[in-house]
Design an enzyme around this catalytic site. Structure first.
Site, PDB file in Angstrom:
ATOM      1  N   PHE A   1      40.835  29.082  -6.894  1.00  0.00           N
ATOM      2  CA  PHE A   1      41.457  30.353  -6.533  1.00  0.00           C
ATOM      3  C   PHE A   1      42.600  30.160  -5.540  1.00  0.00           C
ATOM      4  O   PHE A   1      43.687  30.717  -5.697  1.00  0.00           O
ATOM      5  CB  PHE A   1      40.428  31.306  -5.938  1.00  0.00           C
ATOM      6  CG  PHE A   1      39.584  32.028  -6.955  1.00  0.00           C
ATOM      7  CD1 PHE A   1      39.744  31.815  -8.317  1.00  0.00           C
ATOM      8  CD2 PHE A   1      38.613  32.928  -6.545  1.00  0.00           C
ATOM      9  CE1 PHE A   1      38.968  32.483  -9.253  1.00  0.00           C
ATOM     10  CE2 PHE A   1      37.834  33.611  -7.469  1.00  0.00           C
ATOM     11  CZ  PHE A   1      38.003  33.386  -8.821  1.00  0.00           C
TER      12      PHE A   1
ATOM     13  N   GLU B   1      19.898  17.863 -14.107  1.00  0.00           N
ATOM     14  CA  GLU B   1      18.752  16.979 -14.302  1.00  0.00           C
ATOM     15  C   GLU B   1      18.893  15.672 -13.521  1.00  0.00           C
ATOM     16  O   GLU B   1      17.887  15.083 -13.110  1.00  0.00           O
ATOM     17  CB  GLU B   1      18.527  16.697 -15.785  1.00  0.00           C
ATOM     18  CG  GLU B   1      18.147  17.925 -16.596  1.00  0.00           C
ATOM     19  CD  GLU B   1      16.809  18.523 -16.201  1.00  0.00           C
ATOM     20  OE1 GLU B   1      16.103  17.976 -15.326  1.00  0.00           O
ATOM     21  OE2 GLU B   1      16.450  19.571 -16.776  1.00  0.00           O
TER      22      GLU B   1
ATOM     23  N   THR C   1      27.671  36.083  -8.710  1.00  0.00           N
ATOM     24  CA  THR C   1      27.813  35.936  -7.265  1.00  0.00           C
ATOM     25  C   THR C   1      27.705  34.476  -6.838  1.00  0.00           C
ATOM     26  O   THR C   1      27.108  33.646  -7.518  1.00  0.00           O
ATOM     27  CB  THR C   1      26.740  36.733  -6.505  1.00  0.00           C
ATOM     28  OG1 THR C   1      25.448  36.132  -6.724  1.00  0.00           O
ATOM     29  CG2 THR C   1      26.726  38.197  -6.938  1.00  0.00           C
TER      30      THR C   1
ATOM     31  N   TYR D   1      24.217  17.153 -14.725  1.00  0.00           N
ATOM     32  CA  TYR D   1      24.219  17.234 -13.260  1.00  0.00           C
ATOM     33  C   TYR D   1      22.884  17.772 -12.747  1.00  0.00           C
ATOM     34  O   TYR D   1      22.273  17.194 -11.842  1.00  0.00           O
ATOM     35  CB  TYR D   1      25.367  18.130 -12.799  1.00  0.00           C
ATOM     36  CG  TYR D   1      25.533  18.230 -11.306  1.00  0.00           C
ATOM     37  CD1 TYR D   1      25.940  17.124 -10.559  1.00  0.00           C
ATOM     38  CD2 TYR D   1      25.313  19.425 -10.632  1.00  0.00           C
ATOM     39  CE1 TYR D   1      26.107  17.204  -9.181  1.00  0.00           C
ATOM     40  CE2 TYR D   1      25.490  19.523  -9.264  1.00  0.00           C
ATOM     41  CZ  TYR D   1      25.887  18.409  -8.541  1.00  0.00           C
ATOM     42  OH  TYR D   1      26.046  18.499  -7.170  1.00  0.00           O
TER      43      TYR D   1
ATOM     44  N   ARG E   1      25.681  21.667 -18.507  1.00  0.00           N
ATOM     45  CA  ARG E   1      25.478  21.422 -17.088  1.00  0.00           C
ATOM     46  C   ARG E   1      24.249  20.550 -16.819  1.00  0.00           C
ATOM     47  O   ARG E   1      23.999  20.158 -15.674  1.00  0.00           O
ATOM     48  CB  ARG E   1      25.333  22.746 -16.339  1.00  0.00           C
ATOM     49  CG  ARG E   1      26.500  23.698 -16.526  1.00  0.00           C
ATOM     50  CD  ARG E   1      26.211  25.058 -15.916  1.00  0.00           C
ATOM     51  NE  ARG E   1      26.189  25.016 -14.464  1.00  0.00           N
ATOM     52  CZ  ARG E   1      27.209  25.347 -13.682  1.00  0.00           C
ATOM     53  NH1 ARG E   1      28.349  25.750 -14.216  1.00  0.00           N
ATOM     54  NH2 ARG E   1      27.113  25.291 -12.380  1.00  0.00           N
TER      55      ARG E   1
END
Length: 313
Positions: free
Chosen positions: A192, A148, A211, A146, A143
């Site tokens: 979803f 950095e 979360t 993105y 990741r």
């Protein structure tokens, strides 16, 4: 009329910004290289007397003729499925692209607002995340391209503000949703809803205890508009602090879509996936008098028809 350049104009958030600023009486220049954006998102604006579109990559030299009052830099792949597939482009748009637009802002004496992200906090060790938190980011993880890119974007923006006196604004955007999201962009909400509508398994990574907090796009656009016109140059979080576990959210989507064939399946948690994500919006409340107005139930109801049209038609 004031004139504004919006990069990433054919993207999810960028297209909504084009609509808002046209409604507010601006001449809008939309710019996008269509790497992840779609002309479908702005097709309704073609032919509008106050909108023009440039098919251009902002990592190349950027020029617009005549005066320019504002710039909104929203060009970037923004979902893991995109920036893992296009790591170099993601780094370049955050670095070279931001540099080019800062140069344009300096030349035109325009105010520039950059779209940073909650991902600058990485997998946070402080909860909720205030703007003063420096983050917990793995620069060489999957990741990192993105995270950095956005952290560099903030750094060079502050440098131009401090050294050259360029008028700059920085928004840190938390999870946002609404119409015009790509159904296949890999983020949790479109994933979803699309999976539930197709009767597929909703992919929950890990045990689903991580979360997120979801902000409806209209609320975000209102906050960006207020921040652009404020006199505050330090980063400001914009997001909805109503936190929910991914497992609970998956069940909400199942209830909303109502497809009995859709189930929940579990997969391994990706590397460096943030465990908790919730904005501290105290600064936005104080500086901008802003807080989200649309709760998740209403926002999902406003979003669902778009996905039905995209997936079922």
């Amino acid at each position: 009329m004031p004139k504004i350049l919006i990069t990433g104009a054919a993207g999810f958030i960028g297209s909504h910004l084009c609509d808002r600023f046209i409604d507010e009486g601006f001449d809008v220049i939309g710019m996008d290289n269509l790497l992840t954006g779609s002309l479908d998102n702005i097709a309704h604006l073609f032919g509008h007397e106050h909108f023009e579109f440039y098919h251009h990559d902002v990592t190349k030299f950027v020029h617009t003729p005549g005066k320019l009052d504002y710039i909104l830099h929203f060009a970037s792949p923004a979902s893991p499925i995109d920036y893992l597939k296009m790591p170099i482009q993601t780094l370049k748009v955050g670095s070279l692209g931001t540099h080019n637009l800062l140069g344009l802002a300096k030349e035109k004496r325009a105010r520039l607002l950059i779209a940073s992200t909650s991902e600058v906090y990485g997998d946070p060790l402080i909860h909720p995340q205030p703007e003063g938190y420096w983050g917990n980011v793995n620069p060489i993880g999957p990741r990192g391209v993105y995270d950095e890119a956005k952290r560099f974007m903030e750094a060079i923006t502050m440098a131009y503000h401090t050294y050259h006196g360029v008028e700059t604004r920085i928004v840190r955007i938390f999870n946002t949703y609404g119409p015009r999201m790509r159904t296949d962009d890999g983020r949790v909400l479109p994933a979803f809803i699309s999976q539930a509508m197709r009767g597929e398994g909703l992919t929950v990574f890990g045990d689903g205890g991580q979360t997120r907090s979801f902000c409806y796009v209209d609320d975000l656009i209102n906050g960006i508009f207020e921040l652009l016109h404020s006199e505050y140059h330090l980063p400001v979080n914009l997001g909805n602090p109503d936190e929910i576990t991914i497992m609970d959210f998956a069940n909400e989507v199942l209830d909303l879509v109502g497809n009995p064939d859709a189930k929940i399946i579990h997969k391994e948690l990706p590397i460096d996936d943030p465990k908790r994500r919730k904005p501290d919006i105290s600064r936005a409340k104080k500086i901008l008098n802003w807080s989200p107005k649309i709760d998740r139930a209403k926002g999902l109801a406003l979003t669902l028809p778009y996905f039905k049209q995209k997936i079922l038609s």
